[in-house]
Design a protein around this motif. Structure first.
Motif, PDB file in Angstrom:
ATOM      1  N   ARG A 229       0.809  -1.227   0.000  1.00  0.00           N
ATOM      2  CA  ARG A 229       0.000   0.000   0.000  1.00  0.00           C
ATOM      3  C   ARG A 229       0.840   1.273   0.000  1.00  0.00           C
ATOM      4  NH1 ARG A 229      -5.604  -1.853   2.849  1.00  0.00           N
ATOM      5  NH2 ARG A 229      -5.397  -3.992   2.123  1.00  0.00           N
ATOM      6  N   GLU A 230       1.920   1.268   0.748  1.00  0.00           N
ATOM      7  CA  GLU A 230       2.763   2.476   0.766  1.00  0.00           C
ATOM      8  C   GLU A 230       3.376   2.734  -0.602  1.00  0.00           C
ATOM      9  OE1 GLU A 230       5.620   2.306   3.953  1.00  0.00           O
ATOM     10  OE2 GLU A 230       3.981   2.092   5.426  1.00  0.00           O
ATOM     11  N   SER A 231       3.776   1.653  -1.254  1.00  0.00           N
ATOM     12  CA  SER A 231       4.377   1.807  -2.595  1.00  0.00           C
ATOM     13  C   SER A 231       3.353   2.316  -3.594  1.00  0.00           C
ATOM     14  CB  SER A 231       4.923   0.466  -3.090  1.00  0.00           C
ATOM     15  OG  SER A 231       5.747  -0.099  -2.122  1.00  0.00           O
ATOM     16  N   ILE A 232       2.111   1.902  -3.421  1.00  0.00           N
ATOM     17  CA  ILE A 232       1.056   2.367  -4.336  1.00  0.00           C
ATOM     18  C   ILE A 232       0.915   3.884  -4.219  1.00  0.00           C
ATOM     19  CG2 ILE A 232      -1.439   2.303  -4.807  1.00  0.00           C
ATOM     20  CD1 ILE A 232      -1.350  -0.684  -3.868  1.00  0.00           C
ATOM     21  N   VAL A 233       0.905   4.362  -3.000  1.00  0.00           N
ATOM     22  CA  VAL A 233       0.786   5.812  -2.781  1.00  0.00           C
ATOM     23  C   VAL A 233       2.038   6.532  -3.299  1.00  0.00           C
ATOM     24  CG1 VAL A 233       0.530   7.622  -1.032  1.00  0.00           C
ATOM     25  CG2 VAL A 233      -0.783   5.489  -0.832  1.00  0.00           C
ATOM     26  N   ALA A 234       3.199   5.953  -3.026  1.00  0.00           N
ATOM     27  CA  ALA A 234       4.448   6.565  -3.502  1.00  0.00           C
ATOM     28  C   ALA A 234       4.460   6.644  -5.023  1.00  0.00           C
ATOM     29  CB  ALA A 234       5.643   5.760  -2.989  1.00  0.00           C
ATOM     30  N   ALA A 235       3.954   5.612  -5.671  1.00  0.00           N
ATOM     31  CA  ALA A 235       3.905   5.600  -7.141  1.00  0.00           C
ATOM     32  C   ALA A 235       2.990   6.718  -7.639  1.00  0.00           C
ATOM     33  CB  ALA A 235       3.405   4.244  -7.629  1.00  0.00           C
TER      34      ALA A 235
ATOM     35  N   SER B 258      -6.844  12.822  -7.171  1.00  0.00           N
ATOM     36  CA  SER B 258      -5.768  13.309  -6.289  1.00  0.00           C
ATOM     37  C   SER B 258      -5.095  12.140  -5.579  1.00  0.00           C
ATOM     38  CB  SER B 258      -6.344  14.259  -5.234  1.00  0.00           C
ATOM     39  OG  SER B 258      -7.120  13.522  -4.306  1.00  0.00           O
ATOM     40  N   VAL B 259      -3.864  12.380  -5.125  1.00  0.00           N
ATOM     41  CA  VAL B 259      -3.147  11.361  -4.363  1.00  0.00           C
ATOM     42  C   VAL B 259      -3.848  11.129  -3.018  1.00  0.00           C
ATOM     43  CG1 VAL B 259      -0.935  10.722  -3.308  1.00  0.00           C
ATOM     44  CG2 VAL B 259      -0.958  11.946  -5.484  1.00  0.00           C
ATOM     45  N   ASP B 260      -4.393  12.204  -2.443  1.00  0.00           N
ATOM     46  CA  ASP B 260      -5.116  12.069  -1.169  1.00  0.00           C
ATOM     47  C   ASP B 260      -6.266  11.071  -1.290  1.00  0.00           C
ATOM     48  OD1 ASP B 260      -3.450  13.852  -0.038  1.00  0.00           O
ATOM     49  OD2 ASP B 260      -4.857  15.534   0.017  1.00  0.00           O
ATOM     50  N   ALA B 261      -7.005  11.182  -2.378  1.00  0.00           N
ATOM     51  CA  ALA B 261      -8.148  10.274  -2.571  1.00  0.00           C
ATOM     52  C   ALA B 261      -7.661   8.830  -2.663  1.00  0.00           C
ATOM     53  CB  ALA B 261      -8.911  10.665  -3.830  1.00  0.00           C
ATOM     54  N   LEU B 262      -6.541   8.625  -3.324  1.00  0.00           N
ATOM     55  CA  LEU B 262      -5.994   7.268  -3.432  1.00  0.00           C
ATOM     56  C   LEU B 262      -5.535   6.769  -2.060  1.00  0.00           C
ATOM     57  CD1 LEU B 262      -4.844   4.873  -5.282  1.00  0.00           C
ATOM     58  CD2 LEU B 262      -2.668   6.016  -4.928  1.00  0.00           C
ATOM     59  N   GLU B 263      -4.889   7.663  -1.321  1.00  0.00           N
ATOM     60  CA  GLU B 263      -4.372   7.301  -0.004  1.00  0.00           C
ATOM     61  C   GLU B 263      -5.515   6.819   0.900  1.00  0.00           C
ATOM     62  OE1 GLU B 263      -1.874  10.489   1.343  1.00  0.00           O
ATOM     63  OE2 GLU B 263      -0.615   9.121   2.501  1.00  0.00           O
ATOM     64  N   GLU B 264      -6.611   7.528   0.820  1.00  0.00           N
ATOM     65  CA  GLU B 264      -7.802   7.161   1.586  1.00  0.00           C
ATOM     66  C   GLU B 264      -8.302   5.793   1.134  1.00  0.00           C
ATOM     67  OE1 GLU B 264     -11.568   9.692   1.670  1.00  0.00           O
ATOM     68  OE2 GLU B 264      -9.950  11.100   2.225  1.00  0.00           O
TER      69      GLU B 264
ATOM     70  N   ALA C  68     -12.668  -0.923   1.032  1.00  0.00           N
ATOM     71  CA  ALA C  68     -13.016  -1.072  -0.389  1.00  0.00           C
ATOM     72  C   ALA C  68     -11.808  -1.469  -1.248  1.00  0.00           C
ATOM     73  CB  ALA C  68     -13.598   0.237  -0.908  1.00  0.00           C
ATOM     74  N   PHE C  69     -10.602  -1.264  -0.716  1.00  0.00           N
ATOM     75  CA  PHE C  69      -9.410  -1.580  -1.511  1.00  0.00           C
ATOM     76  C   PHE C  69      -9.278  -3.087  -1.723  1.00  0.00           C
ATOM     77  CE2 PHE C  69      -4.905  -2.870  -1.720  1.00  0.00           C
ATOM     78  CZ  PHE C  69      -4.559  -2.257  -2.913  1.00  0.00           C
ATOM     79  N   GLU C  70      -9.081  -3.451  -2.975  1.00  0.00           N
ATOM     80  CA  GLU C  70      -8.897  -4.864  -3.303  1.00  0.00           C
ATOM     81  C   GLU C  70      -7.574  -5.010  -4.024  1.00  0.00           C
ATOM     82  OE1 GLU C  70     -11.735  -7.876  -5.248  1.00  0.00           O
ATOM     83  OE2 GLU C  70     -12.852  -6.001  -5.083  1.00  0.00           O
ATOM     84  N   ASP C  71      -6.746  -5.901  -3.509  1.00  0.00           N
ATOM     85  CA  ASP C  71      -5.443  -6.098  -4.128  1.00  0.00           C
ATOM     86  C   ASP C  71      -5.578  -6.992  -5.362  1.00  0.00           C
ATOM     87  OD1 ASP C  71      -2.756  -5.666  -4.325  1.00  0.00           O
ATOM     88  OD2 ASP C  71      -2.245  -6.612  -2.409  1.00  0.00           O
ATOM     89  N   SER C  72      -4.652  -6.837  -6.299  1.00  0.00           N
ATOM     90  CA  SER C  72      -4.608  -7.736  -7.449  1.00  0.00           C
ATOM     91  C   SER C  72      -4.260  -9.127  -6.940  1.00  0.00           C
ATOM     92  CB  SER C  72      -3.524  -7.257  -8.425  1.00  0.00           C
ATOM     93  OG  SER C  72      -3.351  -8.196  -9.466  1.00  0.00           O
ATOM     94  N   VAL C  73      -4.728 -10.146  -7.625  1.00  0.00           N
ATOM     95  CA  VAL C  73      -4.472 -11.513  -7.175  1.00  0.00           C
ATOM     96  C   VAL C  73      -2.967 -11.821  -7.149  1.00  0.00           C
ATOM     97  CG1 VAL C  73      -4.771 -12.616  -9.440  1.00  0.00           C
ATOM     98  CG2 VAL C  73      -5.327 -13.893  -7.360  1.00  0.00           C
ATOM     99  N   ASP C  74      -2.190 -11.096  -7.956  1.00  0.00           N
ATOM    100  CA  ASP C  74      -0.736 -11.296  -7.928  1.00  0.00           C
ATOM    101  C   ASP C  74      -0.029 -10.231  -7.085  1.00  0.00           C
ATOM    102  OD1 ASP C  74      -0.811  -9.025  -9.513  1.00  0.00           O
ATOM    103  OD2 ASP C  74       0.267  -9.898 -11.203  1.00  0.00           O
ATOM    104  N   GLY C  75      -0.822  -9.416  -6.382  1.00  0.00           N
ATOM    105  CA  GLY C  75      -0.232  -8.426  -5.472  1.00  0.00           C
ATOM    106  C   GLY C  75       0.290  -7.170  -6.139  1.00  0.00           C
ATOM    107  N   ILE C  76       0.203  -7.112  -7.462  1.00  0.00           N
ATOM    108  CA  ILE C  76       0.760  -5.949  -8.173  1.00  0.00           C
ATOM    109  C   ILE C  76      -0.347  -5.004  -8.626  1.00  0.00           C
ATOM    110  CG2 ILE C  76       2.173  -5.173 -10.133  1.00  0.00           C
ATOM    111  CD1 ILE C  76       3.501  -7.937 -10.142  1.00  0.00           C
TER     112      ILE C  76
END
Ligand SMILES: Nc1ncnc2c1ncn2[C@@H]1O[C@H](COP(=O)(O)OP(=O)(O)O)[C@@H](O)[C@H]1O
Ligand SMILES: [Mg+2]
Length: 324
Positions: free
Chosen positions: A121-127, A153-159, A165-173
């Protein structure tokens, strides 16, 4: 020894039903390998035939979590025995990874949207901080609009990434991707059968990001709010483009040939300047019945005819080998 046949590797009966009719119409011998669970005995020799792999990146959403992994094993076994495989192991690698697709496409002068892959999750926000707004997220292994969300916005993504509601990809990427704004709400999907261009179809995106052309997928579409549906119903969602001739076709053709892909639908969005961004390669492709009837072009028939041709090539080689 058994007479050679066409083998269809898949995990979704509904998508194979039209193919059965097309094989029957041409009187072609075939067998289905439904690869959700099963065994693969490496000591055995595969049967003779033409193998058509239409394993889907979204197989895990139908309860077939390891279908793609099992198929990967089966394809390497078939290839090791020199079997003719349409959409081979390399094609499957691309099917289940958009990162792999984009890297491969770049080698053929095909532009893709700026994309950063992120695990965690942190990497997603950093990206996202490195991306300009708006941007979208999507799953690396997806196939039906999984995880596709637009952010302003990045804020909206961070939230979002810390929410339930966040769902990770089945391969984590997760991919963080530049949003390509189309001047009109449609994407184009270019269909290839036997490595040859078949047609281009425009898909209306007014209703959302889930764009599978198969009829079965349009029932209970998650992005189908009844209100919007009525206005969109006036124009068909899928329309085959007449006279689509663009230099991108030639680049796609080279890319497909170099990556073991015989049958695929490739999606692109053109921006306001007409610049084409390719963002999805579907080695498991479905066709829209209404759009095809309107245009008088039929993907499934083309597939059956192509596989039938490959099968007869195989039979002739067999005859020549025996004669020698
Ligand atoms: N970079 C992008 N910019 C704008 N819309 C996009 C972008 N990428 C995807 N979309 C929209 O989301 C849909 C699903 O994305 P796609 O990459 O095709 O995922 P899937 O493999 O799940 O089909 C696309 O058909 C398109 O309408
Ligand atoms: Mg797609």
């Amino acid at each position: 020894m058994d007479k050679p046949k066409i083998y269809v590797i898949h995990e979704n009966d509904a998508w194979v039903a039209p193919l059965r009719d097309a094989f029957a119409a041409l009187n072609l011998p075939y067998e289905e390998w439904f690869l959700s669970e099963g065994t693969l005995d490496l000591a055995e020799e595969p049967p003779r035939g033409v193998f058509y792999n239409r394993m889907s990146a979204s197989s895990h959403t139908r309860g077939h979590r390891y279908a793609a992994e099992l198929t990967g094993g089966v394809l390497s076994w078939l290839e090791r025995h020199g079997r003719r495989v349409v959409n081979n192991g390399r094609a499957l690698q691309l099917e289940v990874s958009k990162v792999a697709q984009y890297s491969a496409l770049a080698g053929y002068g095909i532009r893709t949207p700026r994309t950063i892959a992120a695990v965690g999750r942190e990497s997603i926000v950093a990206a996202a901080r490195k991306m300009s707004v708006p941007f979208i997220t999507k799953h690396n292994r997806a196939g039906k609009g999984l995880g596709v969300k637009l952010f302003q916005s990045v804020d909206a993504l961070e939230e979002h990434v810390v929410s339930a509601a966040f769902e990770d990809s089945v391969d984590g990427i997760t991919l963080i991707q530049e949003y390509i704004r189309a001047p009109e709400p449609f994407i184009t999907r270019v269909e290839f059968v036997g490595g040859k261009y078949l047609y281009a179809v425009r898909v209306d995106t007014t209703l959302g990001f889930e764009l599978c052309p198969a009829d079965v997928c349009q029932v209970g579409d998650a992005f189908c709010p009844a209100g919007e549906w009525e206005s969109a119903a006036a124009a068909p969602r899928f329309r085959i483009v007449r006279g689509f001739a663009h230099p991108i076709i030639e680049r796609y053709r080279h890319f497909l040939a170099a990556n073991g892909i015989g049958i695929a639908g490739i999606e692109f969005i053109a921006d306001a300047r007409g610049e084409i961004y390719t963002y999805d390669v579907n080695t498991n492709t479905n066709y829209n019945a209404a759009a095809e009837a309107e245009a008088g072009l039929y993907g499934i028939r083309a597939i059956a005819a192509y596989l039938g041709g490959e099968l007869s090539k195989l039979e002739h080689t067999g005859v020549r080998a025996r004669a020698a």
